[in-house]
Design a protein around this motif. Structure first.
Motif, PDB file in Angstrom:
ATOM      1  N   ALA A  10      -9.833 -13.151  -3.401  1.00 38.12           N
ATOM      2  CA  ALA A  10      -9.334 -11.736  -3.083  1.00 38.12           C
ATOM      3  C   ALA A  10      -8.259 -11.416  -3.885  1.00 38.12           C
ATOM      4  O   ALA A  10      -7.227 -12.187  -3.911  1.00 38.12           O
ATOM      5  N   THR A  11      -8.491 -10.149  -4.548  1.00 36.88           N
ATOM      6  CA  THR A  11      -7.422  -9.562  -5.555  1.00 36.88           C
ATOM      7  C   THR A  11      -6.825  -8.747  -4.842  1.00 36.88           C
ATOM      8  O   THR A  11      -6.887  -8.105  -4.015  1.00 36.88           O
ATOM      9  N   PHE A  12      -5.458  -8.664  -5.741  1.00 39.75           N
ATOM     10  CA  PHE A  12      -4.656  -7.284  -5.430  1.00 39.75           C
ATOM     11  C   PHE A  12      -5.216  -5.928  -5.504  1.00 39.75           C
ATOM     12  O   PHE A  12      -5.269  -5.215  -4.274  1.00 39.75           O
TER      13      PHE A  12
ATOM     14  N   ALA B  55       0.239  -0.775   6.361  1.00 37.19           N
ATOM     15  CA  ALA B  55      -0.176  -2.127   5.971  1.00 37.19           C
ATOM     16  C   ALA B  55      -0.006  -2.058   4.364  1.00 37.19           C
ATOM     17  O   ALA B  55       0.252  -3.188   3.634  1.00 37.19           O
ATOM     18  N   LEU B  56      -0.458  -0.729   3.906  1.00 42.94           N
ATOM     19  CA  LEU B  56      -0.552  -0.989   2.316  1.00 42.94           C
ATOM     20  C   LEU B  56       0.750  -0.952   1.610  1.00 42.94           C
ATOM     21  O   LEU B  56       0.987  -1.439   0.683  1.00 42.94           O
ATOM     22  N   THR B  57       1.813  -0.275   2.392  1.00 41.54           N
ATOM     23  CA  THR B  57       3.140  -0.090   1.462  1.00 41.54           C
ATOM     24  C   THR B  57       4.016  -1.355   1.049  1.00 41.54           C
ATOM     25  O   THR B  57       3.995  -1.477   0.010  1.00 41.54           O
ATOM     26  N   PRO B  58       4.070  -2.275   1.972  1.00 46.14           N
ATOM     27  CA  PRO B  58       4.510  -3.513   1.569  1.00 46.14           C
ATOM     28  C   PRO B  58       3.866  -4.371   0.499  1.00 46.14           C
ATOM     29  O   PRO B  58       4.432  -4.882  -0.374  1.00 46.14           O
ATOM     30  N   ILE B  59       2.411  -4.274   0.282  1.00 44.79           N
ATOM     31  CA  ILE B  59       1.871  -4.760  -0.792  1.00 44.79           C
ATOM     32  C   ILE B  59       1.934  -4.192  -2.091  1.00 44.79           C
ATOM     33  O   ILE B  59       2.079  -4.779  -3.076  1.00 44.79           O
ATOM     34  N   LEU B  60       2.097  -2.764  -1.966  1.00 39.50           N
ATOM     35  CA  LEU B  60       2.290  -1.912  -3.063  1.00 39.50           C
ATOM     36  C   LEU B  60       3.648  -2.296  -3.818  1.00 39.50           C
ATOM     37  O   LEU B  60       4.128  -2.318  -4.808  1.00 39.50           O
ATOM     38  N   GLN B  61       4.738  -2.506  -2.511  1.00 36.14           N
ATOM     39  CA  GLN B  61       6.106  -2.695  -2.981  1.00 36.14           C
ATOM     40  C   GLN B  61       6.104  -4.061  -3.884  1.00 36.14           C
ATOM     41  O   GLN B  61       6.957  -4.124  -4.817  1.00 36.14           O
TER      42      GLN B  61
ATOM     43  N   GLY C 104       4.855  -1.009 -10.289  1.00 35.77           N
ATOM     44  CA  GLY C 104       4.424   0.179 -11.360  1.00 35.77           C
ATOM     45  C   GLY C 104       3.110   0.451 -10.586  1.00 35.77           C
ATOM     46  O   GLY C 104       2.525   1.652 -10.855  1.00 35.77           O
ATOM     47  N   GLU C 105       2.297  -0.421  -9.923  1.00 31.78           N
ATOM     48  CA  GLU C 105       0.913   0.074  -9.182  1.00 31.78           C
ATOM     49  C   GLU C 105       1.411   0.951  -8.070  1.00 31.78           C
ATOM     50  O   GLU C 105       0.692   1.923  -7.784  1.00 31.78           O
ATOM     51  N   PHE C 106       2.517   1.006  -7.527  1.00 32.66           N
ATOM     52  CA  PHE C 106       2.880   1.626  -6.289  1.00 32.66           C
ATOM     53  C   PHE C 106       2.972   3.108  -6.962  1.00 32.66           C
ATOM     54  O   PHE C 106       2.792   4.259  -6.105  1.00 32.66           O
TER      55      PHE C 106
END
Length: 690
Positions: A303-305, A320-326, A330-332
């Motif tokens: 499972a990838t980012f 749920a997405l926000t902490p992953i992007l943090q 750069g991807e955020f």
């Protein structure tokens, strides 16, 4: 010493120590010869060449004139279909033009005869290009800003880097900067060092310091095989490698703790690379490298980012997405727009982004800042994909709107993050920023840029000289078979509605005049188009799109040479058909495409918009409402797509670490189109201001 490189990058040339003896008349003759290319030698340079002997001056001048000829496109012979162009075309009847064309197509090479009689050149006052003297130290300092760039290099710039490594070999290490921030440049340099300085222990130290991910290893392998290190084009055909090279790449891959996910991003390329690496031969020595490559071979994708992000976006689970992007700032930044559109609480998303914004690279922040500051609604959404040649796609903007308050807050966060970063740099003192820099774009990605007379950034708008006539030109030479390249000019009104084309099938119309169609160029051939700006404006034309088509469908990269450009002419019947000193821009056309749109003329604003776009299939010449895939779309994309400009970039720097003044005379640092740091100093901008 590479005089062409020095002249192109800094408008400087080197003059060796001379033995003296050249007369004033000989020096004056050299100055006049250079002036034929719209160039003037500075007083210090004239003094230096005056210290050469007559023989030394002759050889020095020969080398410089050779560079200037190629720079302007005067190194080849230009002879159009109608040698006395434009007079022959303007005075000929439609029947005569048709008959001449038929005879040419039947015989392939027969051209009309004429008595050529042209008055001397009367071009008016054209702004000259001043050439200064330069030292060996100044020449060697050209490498550092190229390697320190925080964005991609053009093919020409990459060739400059490789020239230094190839010529200096082990001695090149004294010219390298401590930090090379951009990964593609690291790969190109690392590959060149392996090939040209392999016996130096500093090569291993460089690789250990600059190869941090599995993709870095892959890029290095691609560079060694002469492929595209951006990894956007078709898979590289990897060359057979020596055992020492195989061990080096496997050792670098094995040293990366968690490489499998990164390997799986380019699984097919790793499969091809494994065919020459033979990782099983070193299973005991490099087990982690073998495990990562084996996962790619078996398609054991974890499972990838990216997959997690896409799933949460589809579910609109932004909380749920926000902490992953943090975890990847750069991807955020790249996903901020879509996250704001799909959330019910934009403030929480903005607060999360603000917490990591200072970790986002300057180019990404500048792009985001330009996007959120752009007037809404956008006329269209245009995309220029990453790759080795420039393409553009566009669609209507049907996304959920973002409120002005949210956009303003996002802009404030980006601006604050940039100011914090720039404040940590050395002070600039008093600075003058010419407002005209708002017309020039920041050089964020140059990998698809063509070699040209001036280093230009796509979308930049340069002032056109105050002249009535523009002469477009094209020159090419056959490849392995007969090659027919066509020069055309398409006319659009202010609403981007197509009006007419001047081309081989329509030689004169709307104030345009074509020199005639040449269908075979074994020794090289030229085509020209004259544009009468006054007549075009009277006819309601605002935009002129220059189009270059390979009628016989050979890609430009397969031709020995192909280039185009434009001249400013005060009188179309004066001087030679091709006059080097009236050339304002010239661009080499060498992309793997069959259609090129090099530049656009905005006649109302008297601006030349740099396009440098490649197409893989023929555009349809109709209005943008019915043809979002045609030239109208590309024209709209050039005019309307938000891009960060240089005035904004330099203003942020001055606010963070300087003081803005109202005139160059008051300034310690000047940012302007024609003095100080200019838009054409792309290497300095990318290394010192991004």
């Amino acid at each position: 010493m590479n005089q062409e490189l020095f002249l192109r990058r800094r408008s400087k040339v080197h003059v060796p120590m001379g033995t003296g003896g050249a007369t004033r008349a000989q020096v004056a003759s050299a100055v006049r010869e250079v002036a034929a290319f719209r160039c003037v030698l500075s007083e210090p340079l004239i003094e230096q060449i005056g210290m050469l002997s007559a023989t030394e001056l002759k050889y020095w001048l020969r080398s410089i004139v050779g560079v200037l000829r190629r720079r302007n496109g005067a190194h080849v012979h230009h002879r159009p279909f109608y040698p006395d162009f434009p007079e022959q075309v303007l005075t000929a009847t439609e029947g005569e033009l048709y008959l001449n064309a038929v005879m040419h197509y039947l015989t392939l090479r027969r051209l009309p005869k004429t008595e050529e009689s042209r008055p001397p050149l009367l071009e008016g006052n054209l702004i000259p290009w001043v050439i200064e003297p330069g030292s060996i130290h100044q020449f060697e300092s050209l490498l550092e800003p190229l390697l320190s760039s925080r964005t991609s290099l053009s093919e020409e710039e990459t060739a400059d880097v490789l020239w230094f490594v190839r010529e200096y070999k082990r001695d090149v290490f004294r010219l390298l900067p401590e930090d090379i921030p951009f990964r593609e440049i690291r790969a190109q340099l690392g590959g060149a060092l392996i090939l040209h300085a392999a016996d130096d222990a500093r090569v291993d130290a460089f690789l250990e310091r600059n190869v941090e991910t599995a993709t870095d290893v892959l890029r290095l392998a691609v560079a060694l095989s002469g492929g595209d290190v951006s990894l956007t084009t078709a898979s590289t055909r990897f060359k057979t490698m020596k055992r020492s090279m195989r061990r080096l790449l496997l050792r670098l891959l094995d040293s990366i703790p968690i490489a499998t996910e990164d390997v799986m991003r380019h699984a097919e390329r790793w499969k091809r690379l494994a065919e020459v690496l033979h990782p099983g031969d070193y299973a005991d020595k490099y087990p982690r490298a073998l495990a990562a490559i084996t996962a790619a071979r078996r398609n054991e994708a974890p499972a990838t980012f990216g997959s997690r992000v896409e799933t949460l976006l589809a579910q609109r689970d932004i909380a749920a997405l926000t902490p992953i992007l943090q975890s990847r700032p750069g991807e955020f930044a790249r996903r901020l727009d879509v996250a704001l559109r799909r959330t019910t609480g934009p403030e929480s998303v903005l607060k999360a982004f603000e917490a990591v914004a200072t970790q986002v690279s300057s180019p990404v922040l500048l792009q985001l800042l330009a996007q959120v500051r752009a007037p809404r609604p956008l006329p269209l959404r245009a995309f220029t994909p990453k790759g080795s040649f420039a393409k553009v796609y566009g669609i209507k903007d049907r996304r959920e709107p973002i409120t002005p308050e949210v956009l303003a807050r996002a802009a404030q966060i980006c601006e604050h993050a940039l100011l914090v970063r720039f404040a940590s740099l050395s002070p600039l003192g008093r600075c003058f920023i010419d407002p005209a820099l708002s017309e020039y774009k920041v050089p964020l990605a140059q990998r698809a840029s063509s070699k040209s007379l001036r280093t230009l950034v796509r979308g930049s708008r340069l002032p056109m000289p105050d002249t009535r006539f523009i002469r477009l030109f094209l020159w090419w030479k056959n490849g392995s078979q007969r090659t027919d390249i066509d020069l055309s000019a398409a006319f659009f009104d202010a609403n981007f509605v197509f009006k007419q084309t001047v081309a081989y099938y329509n030689l004169k119309d709307f104030g345009g005049c074509h020199s005639g169609d040449i269908t075979d160029a074994p020794d090289g051939a030229s085509e020209f188009i004259d544009l009468d700006i006054d007549v075009l404006i009277e006819q309601g034309i605002r935009y002129v799109v220059t189009s270059i088509n390979s009628y016989t469908e050979q890609p430009y990269c397969d031709l020995p040479e192909c280039f185009a450009g434009w001249m400013a002419r005060a009188d179309t019947m004066s001087g030679e058909v091709f006059e080097p000193r009236s050339v304002f821009d010239r661009i080499d056309i060498a992309s793997d495409t069959v259609i090129c749109l090099p530049f656009v003329m905005d006649l109302q604003e008297r601006r030349m918009i740099w396009a440098d776009l490649g197409l893989t299939s023929s555009p349809r010449w109709n209005n943008v409402g019915n043809n979002l895939s045609g030239v109208s779309l590309m024209l709209q994309a050039l005019v309307h797509t938000p891009r960060p400009d240089l005035e904004t970039l330099f203003d942020l720097h001055v606010r963070a670490r300087g003081e803005r003044v109202i005139s160059p005379q008051q300034a310690e640092a000047v940012f302007a189109p024609d003095q100080g740091i200019t838009p054409f100093d792309t290497d300095l901008i990318r290394s010192r201001f991004l």
